[in-house]
Design a protein around this motif. Structure first.
Motif, PDB file in Angstrom:
ATOM      1  N   SER A 138       0.853  -1.186   0.000  1.00 39.68           N
ATOM      2  CA  SER A 138       0.000   0.000   0.000  1.00 39.68           C
ATOM      3  C   SER A 138       0.892   1.241   0.000  1.00 39.68           C
ATOM      4  N   PRO A 139       0.449   2.337  -0.629  1.00 42.61           N
ATOM      5  CA  PRO A 139       1.239   3.570  -0.595  1.00 42.61           C
ATOM      6  C   PRO A 139       1.543   4.028   0.826  1.00 42.61           C
ATOM      7  N   ALA A 140       0.591   3.820   1.747  1.00 38.34           N
ATOM      8  CA  ALA A 140       0.814   4.235   3.139  1.00 38.34           C
ATOM      9  C   ALA A 140       1.966   3.445   3.752  1.00 38.34           C
ATOM     10  N   THR A 141       2.032   2.150   3.453  1.00 32.06           N
ATOM     11  CA  THR A 141       3.132   1.320   3.972  1.00 32.06           C
ATOM     12  C   THR A 141       4.468   1.785   3.410  1.00 32.06           C
TER      13      THR A 141
ATOM     14  N   LEU B 289       9.689   4.160   4.231  1.00 27.29           N
ATOM     15  CA  LEU B 289      10.720   5.073   3.740  1.00 27.29           C
ATOM     16  C   LEU B 289      11.029   6.161   4.768  1.00 27.29           C
ATOM     17  N   GLN B 290       9.993   6.618   5.473  1.00 26.40           N
ATOM     18  CA  GLN B 290      10.214   7.629   6.505  1.00 26.40           C
ATOM     19  C   GLN B 290      11.060   7.061   7.638  1.00 26.40           C
ATOM     20  N   VAL B 291      10.767   5.831   8.043  1.00 30.08           N
ATOM     21  CA  VAL B 291      11.529   5.195   9.121  1.00 30.08           C
ATOM     22  C   VAL B 291      12.978   4.959   8.689  1.00 30.08           C
TER      23      VAL B 291
ATOM     24  N   GLY C  54      18.907   7.583   9.101  1.00 28.30           N
ATOM     25  CA  GLY C  54      20.056   7.504   8.197  1.00 28.30           C
ATOM     26  C   GLY C  54      20.367   6.110   7.707  1.00 28.30           C
ATOM     27  N   THR C  55      19.474   5.144   7.975  1.00 29.00           N
ATOM     28  CA  THR C  55      19.715   3.780   7.489  1.00 29.00           C
ATOM     29  C   THR C  55      19.818   3.758   5.973  1.00 29.00           C
ATOM     30  N   VAL C  56      18.960   4.517   5.304  1.00 28.90           N
ATOM     31  CA  VAL C  56      18.953   4.593   3.847  1.00 28.90           C
ATOM     32  C   VAL C  56      18.959   6.053   3.424  1.00 28.90           C
TER      33      VAL C  56
END
Length: 338
Positions: free
Chosen positions: A39-42, A47-49, A54-56
Motif C-alpha cells: 500500500s502507498p501508506a506502507t 521510507l520515513q523510518v 540515516g539507514t537509507v
C-alpha cells in the motif's frame, strides 16, 4: 541493544524498497506500491523510518559515469600506515573533497581510497603529502583506465525480473544538451542544471517544489529540467545503505592480473556478476580492480574458486574490508556572492 539493532538485517520488505530505489532513486510511493504489491501508506511509512535514522539515503552518485568514458583518470590508492596511526590518516583523507571513497581492511594497517585527479598529473596528495607523512609506510597508486561497473549501478538481488523492468524510469524525449561549461556528468550543464544537481547531491529525493524553493526557479522549469537530466542519463542516483543491513556483511577488494587479450572480457564478466559493485581496468601490475559484497566467507570462496575460472586471470589478491570510512558525498558549498 542499540548496536544490535543498527547491525541487524532489514526485513525483506525494506530490502525490496531499497532495491526499488536503486533502480529509480526518485521513485514515488505510489509507483513503488504498485510494483511491489504494497500500500502507498506502507511505502511512505517504511521510507520515513529508514530515512529518519540515516539507514537509507538516496544521493547523487559522487563518482558518476560521464559520457566521455567514466571515472577514467581517478586514482586507486593503497596506503599502509604505522599501527596506531590508521585513524589519524583516515580522518585526514576523509576531510578532503577530492577523496570520495575510503575503506579500511582487516589487516589493521591498510587503507584503500579513491582520489579524483587529472590524468597524468603530479597530484600533490600522491607525490608530496602522503609520501612525506611519517605515519605512511608505503603507498601504491593505480590510474583508472576504464570503468566496467560503478557502485551506483549495483542492484540488490531481491526483485523479480518483471519488477525490475517495471521500475526502470521511462525516458522522456530528449531535448538536447544544455549550453554551458562541462559538468560533472561529462556533458555540458548550464547554471540551472548545475544548481539542481548541487541541491540534490545530499538528498536526491527532494521534490520539485522543494528544489524550486531552494534554487529560485519556477517549479514547472524544475520539473522539465529534471526530466531532461533523467532522459540523458545524467541524474545518476545512489542508495547509501550499510551492506550488512542487506544481509551482505562481507566486502572484498580484488586486485587481479589479467592477460591483455582477456582484460575486456574479464572486466565485463565481473561487471555482470550480481555480487560485484565495482570493476575497473587500471594501470599497474594489477590491471583489473574489483569489489564485491557477499553474505559470508563461503560465498566469497565460491566466487574466487569458481566464478573467476576461465577469465584469463593469473593472480588474485583479496583484501576484506573491515570498515567503509567514507562513502557519503561532501556537502556542497554555496557559490560565492557576486
Amino acid at each position: 541493544m542499540a548496536r544490535a539493532s543498527a547491525d541487524s538485517v532489514l526485513s525483506l520488505t525494506d530490502q525490496r524498497l531499497v532495491a526499488a530505489l536503486q533502480w529509480d532513486g526518485r521513485l514515488t510511493a505510489e509507483r513503488a506500491a504498485q510494483v511491489l504489491g504494497l500500500s502507498p501508506a506502507t511505502v511512505r511509512r517504511r521510507l520515513q523510518v529508514l530515512g529518519a535514522d540515516g539507514t537509507v539515503r538516496v544521493v547523487i552518485s559522487p563518482v558518476a559515469r560521464p559520457r566521455n568514458g567514466g571515472s577514467a583518470g581517478a586514482l586507486f590508492l593503497r596506503i599502509r600506515v604505522l599501527r596506531g596511526k590508521l585513524d589519524t590518516i583516515v580522518a585526514a583523507l576523509a576531510a578532503r573533497e577530492d577523496v570520495p571513497f575510503i575503506d579500511v581492511t582487516t589487516s589493521g594497517d591498510e587503507i584503500f581510497a579513491v582520489a579524483r585527479t587529472e590524468p597524468g598529473s603530479r597530484d600533490p596528495l600522491v607525490f608530496r603529502q602522503l609520501p612525506s607523512t611519517q605515519a605512511v609506510t608505503s603507498l601504491e597508486s593505480a590510474t583508472i583506465l576504464h570503468v566496467f561497473r560503478l557502485t551506483s549501478e549495483w542492484r540488490h538481488q531481491v526483485l523479480t525480473a518483471a519488477e525490475r523492468a517495471a521500475l526502470i524510469p521511462a525516458a522522456p524525449a530528449p531535448e538536447g544538451p544544455a549550453d554551458g561549461a562541462a559538468g560533472p556528468y561529462g556533458v555540458d550543464a548550464d547554471a540551472l542544471e548545475q544548481s539542481l544537481i548541487d541541491a540534490l547531491t545530499l538528498d536526491a529525493r527532494l521534490s520539485a517544489a522543494a528544489l524550486a524553493a531552494r534554487t529560485g526557479h519556477p517549479e514547472s522549469t524544475v520539473r522539465r529540467r529534471l526530466a531532461q537530466l533523467a532522459s540523458q542519463g545524467r541524474l545518476i542516483t545512489q542508495v547509501l545503505v550499510e551492506p550488512r543491513r542487506l544481509g551482505l556483511p562481507i566486502e572484498a577488494k580484488l586486485l587481479l592480473h589479467v592477460a591483455p587479450d582477456h582484460l575486456a572480457t574479464a572486466g565485463q564478466a565481473l561487471a555482470d556478476h550480481p555480487s560485484v559493485h565495482g570493476a575497473f581496468a587500471t594501470s599497474g601490475p594489477s590491471n583489473l580492480h574489483a569489489a564485491g559484497y557477499f553474505p559470508d566467507l563461503t560465498a566469497l570462496y565460491g566466487f574466487l574458486s569458481h566464478d573467476l575460472v576461465g577469465l584469463g586471470i593469473s593472480h588474485v589478491e583479496t583484501a576484506i574490508v573491515s570498515r567503509a570510512a567514507k562513502r557519503t558525498p561532501a556537502p556542497v558549498r554555496p557559490a560565492p556572492a557576486r
